[in-house]
Design a protein around this motif. Sequence first.
Motif, PDB file in Angstrom:
ATOM      1  N   UNK A  58      49.547  39.527  43.241  1.00 49.35           N
ATOM      2  CA  UNK A  58      48.590  38.480  43.591  1.00 49.35           C
ATOM      3  C   UNK A  58      47.609  38.256  42.441  1.00 49.35           C
ATOM      4  N   UNK A  59      46.986  37.103  42.483  1.00 51.42           N
ATOM      5  CA  UNK A  59      46.013  36.733  41.474  1.00 51.42           C
ATOM      6  C   UNK A  59      44.698  37.465  41.733  1.00 51.42           C
ATOM      7  N   UNK A  60      44.110  38.052  40.694  1.00 52.42           N
ATOM      8  CA  UNK A  60      42.790  38.662  40.807  1.00 52.42           C
ATOM      9  C   UNK A  60      41.742  37.610  40.451  1.00 52.42           C
ATOM     10  N   UNK A  61      41.826  37.062  39.237  1.00 54.11           N
ATOM     11  CA  UNK A  61      40.935  35.978  38.821  1.00 54.11           C
ATOM     12  C   UNK A  61      41.487  35.317  37.572  1.00 54.11           C
ATOM     13  N   UNK A  62      40.894  34.185  37.221  1.00 53.47           N
ATOM     14  CA  UNK A  62      41.268  33.417  36.040  1.00 53.47           C
ATOM     15  C   UNK A  62      40.053  33.305  35.137  1.00 53.47           C
ATOM     16  N   UNK A  63      40.279  33.046  33.889  1.00 56.00           N
ATOM     17  CA  UNK A  63      39.140  32.898  33.003  1.00 56.00           C
ATOM     18  C   UNK A  63      39.495  32.176  31.723  1.00 56.00           C
ATOM     19  N   UNK A  64      38.447  31.844  30.990  1.00 59.01           N
ATOM     20  CA  UNK A  64      38.586  31.309  29.644  1.00 59.01           C
ATOM     21  C   UNK A  64      37.711  32.184  28.760  1.00 59.01           C
ATOM     22  N   UNK A  65      38.343  32.881  27.828  1.00 58.71           N
ATOM     23  CA  UNK A  65      37.610  33.694  26.855  1.00 58.71           C
ATOM     24  C   UNK A  65      37.234  32.797  25.689  1.00 58.71           C
ATOM     25  N   UNK A  66      35.950  32.803  25.338  1.00 61.64           N
ATOM     26  CA  UNK A  66      35.468  31.983  24.228  1.00 61.64           C
ATOM     27  C   UNK A  66      34.900  32.879  23.132  1.00 61.64           C
ATOM     28  N   UNK A  67      34.609  32.285  21.992  1.00 60.24           N
ATOM     29  CA  UNK A  67      34.257  33.045  20.793  1.00 60.24           C
ATOM     30  C   UNK A  67      32.911  33.750  20.856  1.00 60.24           C
ATOM     31  N   UNK A  68      31.903  33.135  21.530  1.00 59.73           N
ATOM     32  CA  UNK A  68      30.560  33.704  21.455  1.00 59.73           C
ATOM     33  C   UNK A  68      29.697  33.239  22.626  1.00 59.73           C
ATOM     34  N   UNK A  69      28.504  33.829  22.738  1.00 63.67           N
ATOM     35  CA  UNK A  69      27.575  33.506  23.825  1.00 63.67           C
ATOM     36  C   UNK A  69      27.105  32.056  23.753  1.00 63.67           C
ATOM     37  N   UNK A  70      27.004  31.510  22.562  1.00 61.12           N
ATOM     38  CA  UNK A  70      26.594  30.115  22.422  1.00 61.12           C
ATOM     39  C   UNK A  70      27.617  29.188  23.079  1.00 61.12           C
ATOM     40  N   UNK A  88      25.472  33.095  36.965  1.00 62.82           N
ATOM     41  CA  UNK A  88      25.309  33.694  35.657  1.00 62.82           C
ATOM     42  C   UNK A  88      25.448  35.213  35.716  1.00 62.82           C
ATOM     43  N   UNK A  89      26.120  35.793  34.732  1.00 60.78           N
ATOM     44  CA  UNK A  89      26.174  37.244  34.536  1.00 60.78           C
ATOM     45  C   UNK A  89      26.071  37.501  33.035  1.00 60.78           C
ATOM     46  N   UNK A  90      24.907  37.888  32.577  1.00 58.45           N
ATOM     47  CA  UNK A  90      24.717  38.168  31.150  1.00 58.45           C
ATOM     48  C   UNK A  90      24.563  39.669  30.951  1.00 58.45           C
ATOM     49  N   UNK A  91      25.137  40.166  29.886  1.00 53.54           N
ATOM     50  CA  UNK A  91      25.043  41.588  29.581  1.00 53.54           C
ATOM     51  C   UNK A  91      25.685  42.461  30.634  1.00 53.54           C
ATOM     52  N   UNK A  92      26.698  41.954  31.318  1.00 60.06           N
ATOM     53  CA  UNK A  92      27.363  42.689  32.388  1.00 60.06           C
ATOM     54  C   UNK A  92      28.531  43.491  31.829  1.00 60.06           C
ATOM     55  N   UNK A  93      28.947  44.498  32.550  1.00 64.36           N
ATOM     56  CA  UNK A  93      30.129  45.263  32.171  1.00 64.36           C
ATOM     57  C   UNK A  93      31.226  44.974  33.179  1.00 64.36           C
ATOM     58  N   UNK A  94      32.362  44.541  32.659  1.00 66.10           N
ATOM     59  CA  UNK A  94      33.505  44.189  33.496  1.00 66.10           C
ATOM     60  C   UNK A  94      34.771  44.426  32.678  1.00 66.10           C
ATOM     61  N   UNK A  95      35.782  44.987  33.313  1.00 69.30           N
ATOM     62  CA  UNK A  95      37.082  45.175  32.652  1.00 69.30           C
ATOM     63  C   UNK A  95      36.954  45.932  31.323  1.00 69.30           C
ATOM     64  N   UNK A  97      34.572  46.101  29.232  1.00 69.90           N
ATOM     65  CA  UNK A  97      33.933  45.350  28.147  1.00 69.90           C
ATOM     66  C   UNK A  97      32.562  44.869  28.596  1.00 69.90           C
ATOM     67  N   UNK A  98      31.596  44.907  27.678  1.00 71.37           N
ATOM     68  CA  UNK A  98      30.287  44.287  27.923  1.00 71.37           C
ATOM     69  C   UNK A  98      30.458  42.804  27.629  1.00 71.37           C
ATOM     70  N   UNK A  99      29.991  41.950  28.562  1.00 73.51           N
ATOM     71  CA  UNK A  99      30.264  40.523  28.471  1.00 73.51           C
ATOM     72  C   UNK A  99      29.041  39.691  28.820  1.00 73.51           C
ATOM     73  N   UNK A 100      28.996  38.493  28.266  1.00 71.67           N
ATOM     74  CA  UNK A 100      28.154  37.410  28.752  1.00 71.67           C
ATOM     75  C   UNK A 100      29.114  36.429  29.392  1.00 71.67           C
ATOM     76  N   UNK A 101      28.812  36.005  30.629  1.00 75.78           N
ATOM     77  CA  UNK A 101      29.731  35.144  31.349  1.00 75.78           C
ATOM     78  C   UNK A 101      29.033  34.396  32.451  1.00 75.78           C
ATOM     79  N   UNK A 119      31.201  41.055  24.275  1.00 78.38           N
ATOM     80  CA  UNK A 119      30.152  41.468  23.334  1.00 78.38           C
ATOM     81  C   UNK A 119      30.486  42.800  22.676  1.00 78.38           C
ATOM     82  N   UNK A 120      31.100  43.708  23.458  1.00 82.62           N
ATOM     83  CA  UNK A 120      31.431  45.041  22.945  1.00 82.62           C
ATOM     84  C   UNK A 120      32.386  45.716  23.912  1.00 82.62           C
TER      85      UNK A 120
END
Length: 133
Positions: A58-70, A88-95, A97-101, A119-120
Amino acid sequence: MSRLQLALNVEDVDQAVAFYSKLFGTEPAKRRPGYANFAIAEPPLKLVLLENPGHGGSLNHLGVEVADAETVDAEQSRLGASGLASSDERGTTCCYAKQDKFWVEGTPDGEKWEIYTVLADSPTAGSSPVCCG
């Protein structure tokens, strides 16, 4: 760089990794217990496998990974201007990885779409109920 993300629930991550390694001709970019992700060059795809017994296939989720926070900000503004709400979720940890999303709200059939940048790397999966669980 942007690429589509497809996150799948799988019964057995080792079995799924073996299959997708053959299918796309590449090994995972990241492996953790119950988790793997592939950074596939052609077609440009981030394939995420989340071990979730009882929900495999089954599908968990979909996304678009982009180059940067801007770019995350620009996409959130663009979608907001077209009438789409987001959470908004900024500076979150998911999968692992630390992400802005942000998550797009109000999808027609309840599917979960995220627009994000990594981000890291992170040694932990994170606690988001949507991602990685």
